[in-house]
Design an enzyme around this catalytic site. Sequence first.
Site, PDB file in Angstrom:
ATOM      1  N   GLY A  11       0.790  -1.545   0.051  1.00 20.42           N
ATOM      2  CA  GLY A  11       0.128   0.490   0.207  1.00 20.42           C
ATOM      3  C   GLY A  11       0.869   1.273   0.254  1.00 20.42           C
ATOM      4  O   GLY A  11       0.525   2.121   0.892  1.00 20.42           O
ATOM      5  N   ALA A  13       1.586   3.317  -1.805  1.00 25.38           N
ATOM      6  CA  ALA A  13       1.106   5.318  -2.729  1.00 25.38           C
ATOM      7  C   ALA A  13       0.057   5.409  -1.873  1.00 25.38           C
ATOM      8  O   ALA A  13      -0.357   6.712  -2.434  1.00 25.38           O
ATOM      9  CB  ALA A  13       0.759   4.336  -3.898  1.00 25.38           C
ATOM     10  N   GLY A  17       1.474   4.941   3.474  1.00 24.86           N
ATOM     11  CA  GLY A  17       2.604   4.701   2.958  1.00 24.86           C
ATOM     12  C   GLY A  17       3.288   5.984   2.164  1.00 24.86           C
ATOM     13  O   GLY A  17       4.649   6.364   2.753  1.00 24.86           O
ATOM     14  N   ASN A 133      -5.992  -2.765   8.733  1.00 26.65           N
ATOM     15  CA  ASN A 133      -7.752  -3.190   9.266  1.00 26.65           C
ATOM     16  C   ASN A 133      -8.234  -4.456   8.687  1.00 26.65           C
ATOM     17  O   ASN A 133      -8.588  -4.252   7.320  1.00 26.65           O
ATOM     18  CB  ASN A 133      -9.096  -2.682   9.847  1.00 26.65           C
ATOM     19  CG  ASN A 133      -7.533  -1.709  10.909  1.00 26.65           C
ATOM     20  OD1 ASN A 133      -7.113  -1.735  12.188  1.00 26.65           O
ATOM     21  ND2 ASN A 133      -7.581   0.258  10.813  1.00 26.65           N
ATOM     22  N   ASP A 161      -2.872   2.586  19.338  1.00 22.41           N
ATOM     23  CA  ASP A 161      -4.232   3.139  20.267  1.00 22.41           C
ATOM     24  C   ASP A 161      -3.117   3.211  21.780  1.00 22.41           C
ATOM     25  O   ASP A 161      -3.211   4.214  22.309  1.00 22.41           O
ATOM     26  CB  ASP A 161      -4.585   1.689  20.952  1.00 22.41           C
ATOM     27  CG  ASP A 161      -5.265   0.927  19.055  1.00 22.41           C
ATOM     28  OD1 ASP A 161      -5.848   2.323  18.538  1.00 22.41           O
ATOM     29  OD2 ASP A 161      -4.399   0.105  18.515  1.00 22.41           O
ATOM     30  N   ARG A 164      -1.624   7.131  21.447  1.00 19.95           N
ATOM     31  CA  ARG A 164      -3.100   7.641  22.003  1.00 19.95           C
ATOM     32  C   ARG A 164      -3.452   7.633  23.245  1.00 19.95           C
ATOM     33  O   ARG A 164      -4.018   8.867  24.114  1.00 19.95           O
ATOM     34  CB  ARG A 164      -4.240   6.846  21.348  1.00 19.95           C
ATOM     35  CG  ARG A 164      -4.451   7.372  20.093  1.00 19.95           C
ATOM     36  CD  ARG A 164      -5.221   6.625  19.084  1.00 19.95           C
ATOM     37  NE  ARG A 164      -5.866   6.905  17.688  1.00 19.95           N
ATOM     38  CZ  ARG A 164      -6.429   6.063  16.790  1.00 19.95           C
ATOM     39  NH1 ARG A 164      -6.529   4.984  17.024  1.00 19.95           N
ATOM     40  NH2 ARG A 164      -6.312   6.809  15.117  1.00 19.95           N
ATOM     41  N   HIS A 189      -7.378  -4.703  17.772  1.00 17.78           N
ATOM     42  CA  HIS A 189      -7.740  -2.342  17.476  1.00 17.78           C
ATOM     43  C   HIS A 189      -9.088  -2.373  17.368  1.00 17.78           C
ATOM     44  O   HIS A 189      -9.026  -2.005  16.105  1.00 17.78           O
ATOM     45  CB  HIS A 189      -6.513  -2.832  16.473  1.00 17.78           C
ATOM     46  CG  HIS A 189      -6.624  -1.043  15.933  1.00 17.78           C
ATOM     47  ND1 HIS A 189      -6.410  -0.647  16.485  1.00 17.78           N
ATOM     48  CD2 HIS A 189      -6.559  -0.624  14.683  1.00 17.78           C
ATOM     49  CE1 HIS A 189      -6.273   1.016  15.148  1.00 17.78           C
ATOM     50  NE2 HIS A 189      -6.733   0.675  14.397  1.00 17.78           N
TER      51      HIS A 189
HETATM   52  N1  LIG Z   1      -3.782  -0.539  13.002  1.00 18.18           N
HETATM   53  C1  LIG Z   1      -3.560   0.890  13.195  1.00 18.18           C
HETATM   54  O1  LIG Z   1      -3.648   1.392  14.095  1.00 18.18           O
HETATM   55  C2  LIG Z   1      -4.110   1.369  11.857  1.00 18.18           C
HETATM   56  C3  LIG Z   1      -4.674   0.986  10.796  1.00 18.18           C
HETATM   57  N2  LIG Z   1      -4.965   1.452   9.234  1.00 18.18           N
HETATM   58  C4  LIG Z   1      -4.951   0.687   8.413  1.00 18.18           C
HETATM   59  O2  LIG Z   1      -4.528   0.864   7.171  1.00 18.18           O
HETATM   60  C5  LIG Z   1      -4.952   0.663   6.193  1.00 18.18           C
HETATM   61  C6  LIG Z   1      -4.246   1.392   4.734  1.00 18.18           C
HETATM   62  O3  LIG Z   1      -4.786   2.406   5.098  1.00 18.18           O
HETATM   63  P1  LIG Z   1      -4.667   4.538   4.063  1.00 18.18           P
HETATM   64  O4  LIG Z   1      -3.193   3.936   4.398  1.00 18.18           O
HETATM   65  O5  LIG Z   1      -5.298   5.306   4.978  1.00 18.18           O
HETATM   66  O6  LIG Z   1      -5.516   3.793   3.021  1.00 18.18           O
HETATM   67  P2  LIG Z   1      -5.185   4.042   1.324  1.00 18.18           P
HETATM   68  O7  LIG Z   1      -6.309   3.672   0.762  1.00 18.18           O
HETATM   69  O8  LIG Z   1      -5.038   5.740   1.457  1.00 18.18           O
HETATM   70  O9  LIG Z   1      -4.272   3.229   0.974  1.00 18.18           O
HETATM   71  C7  LIG Z   1      -3.640   2.135   0.857  1.00 18.18           C
HETATM   72  C8  LIG Z   1      -3.438   1.640  -0.386  1.00 18.18           C
HETATM   73  O10 LIG Z   1      -3.421   0.573  -0.449  1.00 18.18           O
HETATM   74  C9  LIG Z   1      -3.658  -0.166  -1.784  1.00 18.18           C
HETATM   75  N3  LIG Z   1      -3.799  -1.463  -1.383  1.00 18.18           N
HETATM   76  C10 LIG Z   1      -5.060  -1.889  -1.318  1.00 18.18           C
HETATM   77  N4  LIG Z   1      -4.843  -3.846  -1.557  1.00 18.18           N
HETATM   78  C11 LIG Z   1      -3.993  -3.817  -1.991  1.00 18.18           C
HETATM   79  C12 LIG Z   1      -2.631  -5.299  -1.994  1.00 18.18           C
HETATM   80  N5  LIG Z   1      -3.676  -6.039  -1.808  1.00 18.18           N
HETATM   81  N6  LIG Z   1      -1.515  -5.097  -1.681  1.00 18.18           N
HETATM   82  C13 LIG Z   1      -0.696  -3.556  -2.356  1.00 18.18           C
HETATM   83  N7  LIG Z   1      -1.646  -2.676  -2.171  1.00 18.18           N
HETATM   84  C14 LIG Z   1      -3.023  -2.608  -2.041  1.00 18.18           C
HETATM   85  C15 LIG Z   1      -3.826   0.545  -1.954  1.00 18.18           C
HETATM   86  O11 LIG Z   1      -4.361   1.007  -3.774  1.00 18.18           O
HETATM   87  C16 LIG Z   1      -3.508   1.817  -1.592  1.00 18.18           C
HETATM   88  O12 LIG Z   1      -3.104   2.902  -2.660  1.00 18.18           O
HETATM   89  C17 LIG Z   1      -6.585   0.496   6.235  1.00 18.18           C
HETATM   90  O13 LIG Z   1      -6.574  -0.496   6.370  1.00 18.18           O
HETATM   91  C18 LIG Z   1      -6.881   2.018   7.664  1.00 18.18           C
HETATM   92  O14 LIG Z   1      -7.647   1.048   7.884  1.00 18.18           O
HETATM   93  C19 LIG Z   1      -4.847   2.891   9.598  1.00 18.18           C
HETATM   94  C20 LIG Z   1      -4.785   3.255  10.628  1.00 18.18           C
HETATM   95  C21 LIG Z   1      -4.316   3.308  11.880  1.00 18.18           C
HETATM   96  O1  LIG Z   2     -10.438   4.070  12.379  1.00 14.19           O
HETATM   97  C1  LIG Z   2      -9.271   3.726  11.257  1.00 14.19           C
HETATM   98  O2  LIG Z   2     -10.329   2.955  10.316  1.00 14.19           O
HETATM   99  C2  LIG Z   2      -8.279   3.871  11.016  1.00 14.19           C
HETATM  100  C3  LIG Z   2      -7.413   2.998  12.481  1.00 14.19           C
HETATM  101  O3  LIG Z   2      -7.839   1.832  12.536  1.00 14.19           O
HETATM  102  C4  LIG Z   2      -7.650   4.140  13.061  1.00 14.19           C
HETATM  103  O4  LIG Z   2      -7.579   5.778  13.607  1.00 14.19           O
HETATM  104  O5  LIG Z   2      -7.165   3.557  14.627  1.00 14.19           O
END
Ligand SMILES: NC(=O)C1=CN([C@@H]2O[C@H](COP(=O)(O)OP(=O)(O)OC[C@H]3O[C@@H](n4cnc5c(N)ncnc54)[C@H](O)[C@@H]3O)[C@@H](O)[C@H]2O)C=CC1
Ligand SMILES: O=C([O-])CC(=O)C(=O)O
Length: 328
Positions: A11, A13, A17, A133, A161, A164, A189
């Site tokens: 991910g 881009a 990322g 997630n 978390d 936070r 989470h």
């Molecule tokens: N564990 C945690 O505390 C947190 C988790 N997240 C999660 O992180 C993930 C990414 O979030 P963002 O970067 O904001 O999303 P985003 O949509 O901006 O970026 C995700 C990227 O992953 C790419 N992607 C999707 N499927 C893919 C695959 N099979 N292989 C490679 N690349 C792939 C997409 O093309 C996109 O560029 C989401 O699932 C979000 O819910 C977000 C914040 C905190």
């Molecule tokens: O809430 C979401 O979907 C993204 C995330 O996991 C977080 O910010 O903790």
Amino acid sequence: MKTPVRVAVTGAAGQIGYSLLFRIASGEMLGKDQPVILQMLELPMEKAQAALKGVMMELEDCAFPLLAGMVGTDDAEVAFKDADIALLVGARPRGPGMERKDLLLENAKIFTAQGAALNKVASRDVKVLVVGNPANTNAYIAMKSAPDLPAKNFTAMLRLDHNRALSQLANKADVKVGDIKKLVVWGNHSPTMYPDFRFATVDGQSLKDKVNDADWNANEFIPKVGKRGAAIIEARGLSSAASAANAAIDHIRDWVLGSNGEWVTMGVPSDGSYGIPEGIIYGVPVTTENGEYTRVQGLEIDEFSRKAMDKTLAELEEERAGVAHLLG
Ligand SMILES: NC(=O)C1=CN([C@@H]2O[C@H](COP(=O)(O)OP(=O)(O)OC[C@H]3O[C@@H](n4cnc5c(N)ncnc54)[C@H](O)[C@@H]3O)[C@@H](O)[C@H]2O)C=CC1
Ligand SMILES: O=C([O-])CC(=O)C(=O)O
């Protein structure tokens, strides 16, 4: 000069990322003397690949002395080849009104495929952090899809978390965030997570005694930390990205370089302690040294905590049951 470490980021881009890669390449994750090779994965779609190319151009334009090489690809087996560290970020994020588990089936397929690719080509010592997630269950899926790799190498991100919770506590108790020790966030989470400061100290004094407000704990602190992701989505229209990238860097940095005896929270496959069935990826307190994490054992679990820990466990068990059919 040290041998470069291969860091795979999926991910690459996406929003996280974009906040993550530049900090890894500048040495904030593995140290200012540690060269890295970035191996970046994006979807095999023109738009995603073009965006990845742009990110790589910008990485080039930073002229990071520690960036020893870059690979951009749409093939997981190329991205994970000999990877020492794999940050599994790529997945669909949730939007307003969704819970993270609403993403379960959609994102689960990604983690079966990526677990299998890691199993095939990654370093046998690869350290895996799942950010996408629902992170705990995705880490479980990847772990189960990689039977030849040690299960303990699969972790999920609870560090956001944890961070936070630290900030909320520092505000409440009017202490410096860096002075709070021995905090833990148990479980999933998700809003069922249980941030627990019963053991926390500031300058050796009990933080629980200092706060001394059970009502605030139950009715403000715990729900606020649990629902912080949703509050960010509400405010920004997009899910947390910079703070998530920051937490990923904290998680890997401490795992690789050590936590100097401090507790940090990691989602790790349970060893059966604290009544958590073996294998479930559950947030627990750990200390880290020499590239290994060790659970903090023997903490007393009172009735309030048992209830909270069982609630988040029940959700994880439900998520696990929901993906069992994908794991053969
Ligand atoms: N564990 C945690 O505390 C947190 C988790 N997240 C999660 O992180 C993930 C990414 O979030 P963002 O970067 O904001 O999303 P985003 O949509 O901006 O970026 C995700 C990227 O992953 C790419 N992607 C999707 N499927 C893919 C695959 N099979 N292989 C490679 N690349 C792939 C997409 O093309 C996109 O560029 C989401 O699932 C979000 O819910 C977000 C914040 C905190
Ligand atoms: O809430 C979401 O979907 C993204 C995330 O996991 C977080 O910010 O903790």
